[in-house]
Structure formats: C-alpha cells, structure tokens
Scaffold this motif. Sequence first.
Motif, short mmCIF file in Angstrom:
data_model
loop_
_atom_site.label_atom_id
_atom_site.label_comp_id
_atom_site.label_asym_id
_atom_site.label_seq_id
_atom_site.Cartn_x
_atom_site.Cartn_y
_atom_site.Cartn_z
N ASP A 25 -7.63 12.62 17.78
CA ASP A 25 -7.59 11.96 19.09
C ASP A 25 -8.78 11.02 19.32
N SER A 26 -9.48 10.67 18.26
CA SER A 26 -10.69 9.85 18.40
C SER A 26 -10.40 8.35 18.41
N VAL A 27 -11.35 7.58 18.90
CA VAL A 27 -11.27 6.12 18.86
C VAL A 27 -11.23 5.64 17.41
N THR A 28 -11.99 6.30 16.56
CA THR A 28 -12.02 5.94 15.13
C THR A 28 -10.63 6.08 14.52
N ARG A 29 -9.95 7.19 14.80
CA ARG A 29 -8.60 7.40 14.24
C ARG A 29 -7.62 6.38 14.79
N LYS A 30 -7.70 6.12 16.09
CA LYS A 30 -6.77 5.15 16.69
C LYS A 30 -6.94 3.78 16.04
N ARG A 31 -8.18 3.34 15.85
CA ARG A 31 -8.43 2.05 15.21
C ARG A 31 -7.93 2.07 13.77
N SER A 32 -8.25 3.12 13.03
CA SER A 32 -7.85 3.22 11.64
C SER A 32 -6.33 3.22 11.50
N ASP A 33 -5.65 3.95 12.37
CA ASP A 33 -4.18 3.96 12.36
C ASP A 33 -3.61 2.58 12.65
N THR A 34 -4.22 1.89 13.63
CA THR A 34 -3.76 0.55 14.00
C THR A 34 -3.92 -0.43 12.84
N ILE A 35 -5.08 -0.41 12.20
CA ILE A 35 -5.32 -1.32 11.07
C ILE A 35 -4.36 -1.01 9.92
N LEU A 36 -4.16 0.27 9.64
CA LEU A 36 -3.25 0.65 8.56
C LEU A 36 -1.82 0.20 8.87
N LYS A 37 -1.35 0.51 10.07
CA LYS A 37 0.05 0.23 10.44
C LYS A 37 0.35 -1.26 10.59
N HIS A 38 -0.57 -2.01 11.21
CA HIS A 38 -0.27 -3.39 11.58
C HIS A 38 -0.88 -4.45 10.67
N VAL A 39 -1.82 -4.05 9.82
CA VAL A 39 -2.46 -5.03 8.94
C VAL A 39 -2.24 -4.67 7.47
N ILE A 40 -2.79 -3.55 7.06
CA ILE A 40 -2.80 -3.21 5.63
C ILE A 40 -1.40 -2.94 5.09
N LYS A 41 -0.67 -2.05 5.72
CA LYS A 41 0.63 -1.65 5.19
C LYS A 41 1.61 -2.81 5.07
N PRO A 42 1.80 -3.64 6.12
CA PRO A 42 2.77 -4.73 5.97
C PRO A 42 2.38 -5.74 4.88
N VAL A 43 1.09 -6.02 4.76
CA VAL A 43 0.66 -6.98 3.73
C VAL A 43 0.82 -6.38 2.33
N ALA A 44 0.43 -5.13 2.16
CA ALA A 44 0.57 -4.48 0.84
C ALA A 44 2.05 -4.38 0.45
N LEU A 45 2.91 -4.03 1.39
CA LEU A 45 4.35 -3.97 1.09
C LEU A 45 4.87 -5.35 0.70
N GLU A 46 4.41 -6.39 1.40
CA GLU A 46 4.81 -7.76 1.07
C GLU A 46 4.36 -8.14 -0.34
N GLY A 99 4.31 -6.16 -2.80
CA GLY A 99 5.05 -5.37 -3.78
C GLY A 99 4.56 -3.95 -3.99
N TYR A 100 3.69 -3.46 -3.13
CA TYR A 100 3.23 -2.08 -3.24
C TYR A 100 4.24 -1.19 -2.52
N SER A 101 4.76 -0.21 -3.23
CA SER A 101 5.77 0.66 -2.64
C SER A 101 5.15 1.86 -1.94
N GLU A 102 3.88 2.15 -2.25
CA GLU A 102 3.19 3.25 -1.61
C GLU A 102 1.87 2.75 -1.06
N VAL A 103 1.66 2.95 0.22
CA VAL A 103 0.40 2.60 0.87
C VAL A 103 0.00 3.86 1.64
N ILE A 104 -1.09 4.50 1.20
CA ILE A 104 -1.43 5.81 1.74
C ILE A 104 -2.93 5.94 1.96
N ARG A 105 -3.29 6.71 2.97
CA ARG A 105 -4.68 7.03 3.29
C ARG A 105 -4.84 8.54 3.11
#
Length: 176
Positions: free
Chosen positions: A17-38, A40-46
């Motif tokens: 429930d921390s600010v750190t987790r919320k930011r990390s989740d946001t960056i993963l979901k909206h920045v890292i994951k879509p770009v990595a999938l684009e 050709g990475y089929s798995e993007v995991i933390r």
Amino acid sequence: MTNTKRCFVIAPIGASDSVTRKRSDTILKHVIKPVALECGYSEVIRADQIDSPGMITSQIIERIVEAELVIADLTESNPNVFYELAIRHAIRKPLVQMIEKGHKIPFDVATSRTIQIDHTDLDNVDEAKSELYRQIQAAEKEPEKIDNPISITIDLRALYRSENPGERSLAELTSD
C-alpha cells in the motif's frame, strides 16, 4: 521449442500500500510492459510477481542472469536494486536504466545512459517510452557494445596484464 524473450524488471517495490509500490506498479504497467511487449518480449516480470515456490533471492538472481533484457529503475536509490544491477553488470548482458526525473543518479552509474521519467507528466511518459524502445532496440542490436563500470574495469585490467606493449600503453593512456 519456442523462442521466448524475457525481460526482468528490477525496481524499488515497497509495501503493497506504499507510494513506492504504486509508482513502481504504474511504471511497470504503463511504460515498461507495453514497450517490452512491443519489442517482442513475451514475459515482463518483477520480483514480487514471481509465483514459484522457493528462495526469492535465488529466483531473482536466476532471472537477472538468464533474462535476455533487464530494465533497472534506480529511483529512490534502493540498495537491492543496486545489488541486482551489479550482478547484471558483471555478466555483461543487455540492460536499460531508468530513474524518476529529479532523482540523483548515483556516481558509480551516472555515466551510463539513464532514461529520466516523470510518471505524472503524460508527455514525458510518452518521451520515456520512445527512449525505452530505442534503448531496447540498441541493446539487442549490439549487446557486446554495452559497457558498465565493471566491464570497463575488467577490460582495462586485461590490457594492463597483456603481453602486448601496445595494449599496455593503451591501458595506461585510458586510465589517466
């Protein structure tokens, strides 16, 4: 056998429930994951998304070593992130660094190209996504050209110890 490309994300995670987790989740979901999938990475995991039983530290190290790409979020100067980053540096495999805009990049990795992102500014997020895409493409194209403080030191030491006088001279010139 499938040709699965895996991307492992090292980042400050914090409590659920921390600010750190919320930011990390946001960056993963909206920045890292879509770009990595684009790219050709089929798995993007933390680390917190690993659902296999076993020792978490071993699972993290295994993914750092085996993943085709690691993306490291240096925000908050988290010690675990830097420990994991050093492992990736030591094995000389593709890596992309990011940090929240305005945060200080620590000295030891300040010379490495690092994507600065302000996750609260949508224009900046778009720019960061484009830069992440370009850096992933470059890392895949010429992974042997990726250098870091560990690889440079190892290469310099090899030159110093060389039997070739030209290589030793190059090491002396480079270290001055």
